[in-house]
Design a protein around this motif. Structure first.
Motif, PDB file in Angstrom:
ATOM      1  N   GLY A  62      45.096  12.093  12.707  1.00 51.83           N
ATOM      2  CA  GLY A  62      45.213  10.850  11.951  1.00 51.83           C
ATOM      3  C   GLY A  62      44.784  11.055  10.510  1.00 51.83           C
ATOM      4  O   GLY A  62      45.335  10.446   9.591  1.00 51.83           O
ATOM      5  N   THR A  63      43.798  11.894  10.306  1.00 52.93           N
ATOM      6  CA  THR A  63      43.322  12.169   8.949  1.00 52.93           C
ATOM      7  C   THR A  63      44.444  12.790   8.124  1.00 52.93           C
ATOM      8  O   THR A  63      44.701  12.382   6.984  1.00 52.93           O
ATOM      9  N   ASP A 170      47.080   2.186   8.018  1.00 51.76           N
ATOM     10  CA  ASP A 170      46.444   3.098   8.968  1.00 51.76           C
ATOM     11  C   ASP A 170      46.416   2.340  10.293  1.00 51.76           C
ATOM     12  O   ASP A 170      45.552   1.511  10.541  1.00 51.76           O
ATOM     13  N   LYS A 201      44.000   8.580  20.542  1.00 53.79           N
ATOM     14  CA  LYS A 201      42.919   7.604  20.741  1.00 53.79           C
ATOM     15  C   LYS A 201      43.204   6.889  22.067  1.00 53.79           C
ATOM     16  O   LYS A 201      43.287   7.555  23.099  1.00 53.79           O
TER      17      LYS A 201
HETATM   18  C1  LIG Z   1      41.175   4.001  11.957  1.00 54.02           C
HETATM   19  C2  LIG Z   1      41.248   5.500  12.006  1.00 54.02           C
HETATM   20  N1  LIG Z   1      42.115   6.137  11.224  1.00 54.02           N
HETATM   21  C3  LIG Z   1      42.236   7.477  11.232  1.00 54.02           C
HETATM   22  C4  LIG Z   1      41.445   8.250  12.047  1.00 54.02           C
HETATM   23  C5  LIG Z   1      41.557   9.750  11.984  1.00 54.02           C
HETATM   24  O1  LIG Z   1      42.055  10.312  13.136  1.00 54.02           O
HETATM   25  P1  LIG Z   1      41.736  11.859  13.495  1.00 54.02           P
HETATM   26  O2  LIG Z   1      40.396  11.878  14.103  1.00 54.02           O
HETATM   27  O3  LIG Z   1      42.841  12.206  14.428  1.00 54.02           O
HETATM   28  O4  LIG Z   1      41.813  12.632  12.241  1.00 54.02           O
HETATM   29  C6  LIG Z   1      40.509   7.635  12.880  1.00 54.02           C
HETATM   30  C7  LIG Z   1      39.646   8.450  13.765  1.00 54.02           C
HETATM   31  O5  LIG Z   1      38.751   8.000  14.420  1.00 54.02           O
HETATM   32  C8  LIG Z   1      40.408   6.226  12.860  1.00 54.02           C
HETATM   33  O6  LIG Z   1      39.518   5.582  13.624  1.00 54.02           O
END
Ligand SMILES: Cc1ncc(COP(=O)(O)O)c(C=O)c1O
Length: 355
Positions: A62-63, A170, A201
């Motif tokens: 997600g990042t 997001d 998630k």
């Molecule tokens: C709202 C939100 N966006 C993005 C992310 C990032 O996801 P990742 O951990 O796969 O990088 C998270 C991770 O907890 C999140 O809670």
């Protein structure tokens, strides 16, 4: 500290089920950087279709998905408007600034997770050489377990458009928002140019996110994904888990929300724990300072894991695929054992005698 038996720290802790592992083991693969991986193509097509957009891109996290989106919309020296509490501002190591040379313009999140429309309007910079060029509004839904309403998302994005801004969501947990709002996820995605949705998630895949948007934006995002090292080769092996998650694990998010409600009502019985009714699968619990350390230690000693902040005075509990209704009841028994003989339940507390 004993081993974790009931893990409520995050919905990221889920492990792939046997059926998901079977889908991974038998996935058809190819070199995805050459565009040859049929499983990734199926996943991207499925995500685009569910979200009602032309195209999708599979990313490792997600990042990276948020970073790629921000870099797709903003160039060096541009600016994005974002909440102080937004993941892509606060919890992604400043990646947009460091790697994209994009300046954040953070605004206070209101208690319901929104940004005030007046604050957004005021934050857009005039066309003046003193300022960075404001290009993008980035929202998050769900945010801290709270759901932004459709009306709010439509108003905020309409305002952004009046100022010539693009809009990114997001939507790491947008499927949770969709269930909570009772609308298809495509309705949530509709007012945004891009939306990032996590597969790892509540949906239970071990890895992966998707970024969806127009074909033109996703083509640009694909180049940036390559630049930041997210172009992967026979990645169908893990994309198969994401595809399985989209096909099998969306409707069951309802169980996570029901389990969160049950957990919340069990925790709310105790005067030393205060919490609002959860809107989705995440609850934040305020713990009375006099018990905070002992309570956190008791949970840990009994195999119940929640995230503890501020010395245990605030906890985050998250329900997910790997903590079912029985796990919720087991965790509540551990909580009850702590309070037994220690503090009265809320209902049992007597009014102070007046002398
Ligand atoms: C709202 C939100 N966006 C993005 C992310 C990032 O996801 P990742 O951990 O796969 O990088 C998270 C991770 O907890 C999140 O809670």
């Amino acid at each position: 500290m004993s081993a974790i038996r009931y893990d409520f720290r995050s919905d990221t802790v889920t492990k792939p089920s046997p059926a998901m592992r079977a889908a991974m083991a038998t996935a058809e693969v190819g070199d995805d950087v050459f565009g040859d991986d049929p499983t990734v193509q199926r996943l991207e097509a499925k995500a685009a279709e569910m979200l009602g957009k032309e195209a999708a891109l599979y990313l490792p996290s997600g990042t990276q998905s948020n970073l790629v989106a921000l870099m797709t919309h903003c160039g060096r020296g541009d600016e994005y408007i974002v909440g102080q509490m937004a993941h892509c501002y606060r919890w992604e190591a400043g990646g947009a600034a460091v790697l994209g040379s994009i300046q954040p313009q953070p605004l206070a999140n209101q208690p319901d997770g929104t940004l005030r429309l007046e604050d957004i309007a005021e934050a857009v910079k005039p066309d003046d050489s003193h300022f960075a060029c404001t290009r993008l509004l980035a929202l998050e839904n769900t945010i801290g377990g709270k759901v932004l309403s459709l009306a709010y998302m439509r108003e905020a994005t309409a305002l952004a458009r009046q100022h010539g801004l693009a809009c990114h969501l997001d939507g790491a947990r947008a499927f949770n928002a969709s269930f909570a709002l009772g609308v298809p996820i495509a309705e949530i995605a509709a007012p945004f140019d891009t939306i990032s949705v996590c597969l790892s998630k509540g949906l239970g895949a071990p890895v992966g996110s998707t970024l969806v948007g127009s074909a033109a934006l996703i083509a640009k995002a694909r180049r940036i994904r390559k630049m930041v090292g997210g172009g992967l080769r026979q990645v169908g092996v893990i994309a198969a888990a994401g595809l399985y998650a989209l096909e099998h694990n969306v409707a069951r998010l309802a169980e996570d929300h029901a389990n969160a409600k049950r957990l919340a009502s069990g925790l709310a019985e105790f005067v030393d724990l205060s919490l609002p009714e959860p809107e989705t699968n995440i609850l934040f619990v305020d713990v009375a300072p006099q018990i905070a350390g002992d309570f956190a230690a008791h949970l840990a000693e009994n195999g119940v894991a929640a995230i503890s902040m501020y010395g245990g005075r605030r906890q985050r509990w998250v329900t997910h695929l790997d903590v079912d209704a029985a796990a919720v009841e087991a965790a509540l028994r551990v909580v009850r054992a702590f309070f037994e003989g220690r503090t009265a339940k809320k209902a049992a507390r007597q009014p102070e005698a007046v002398s």
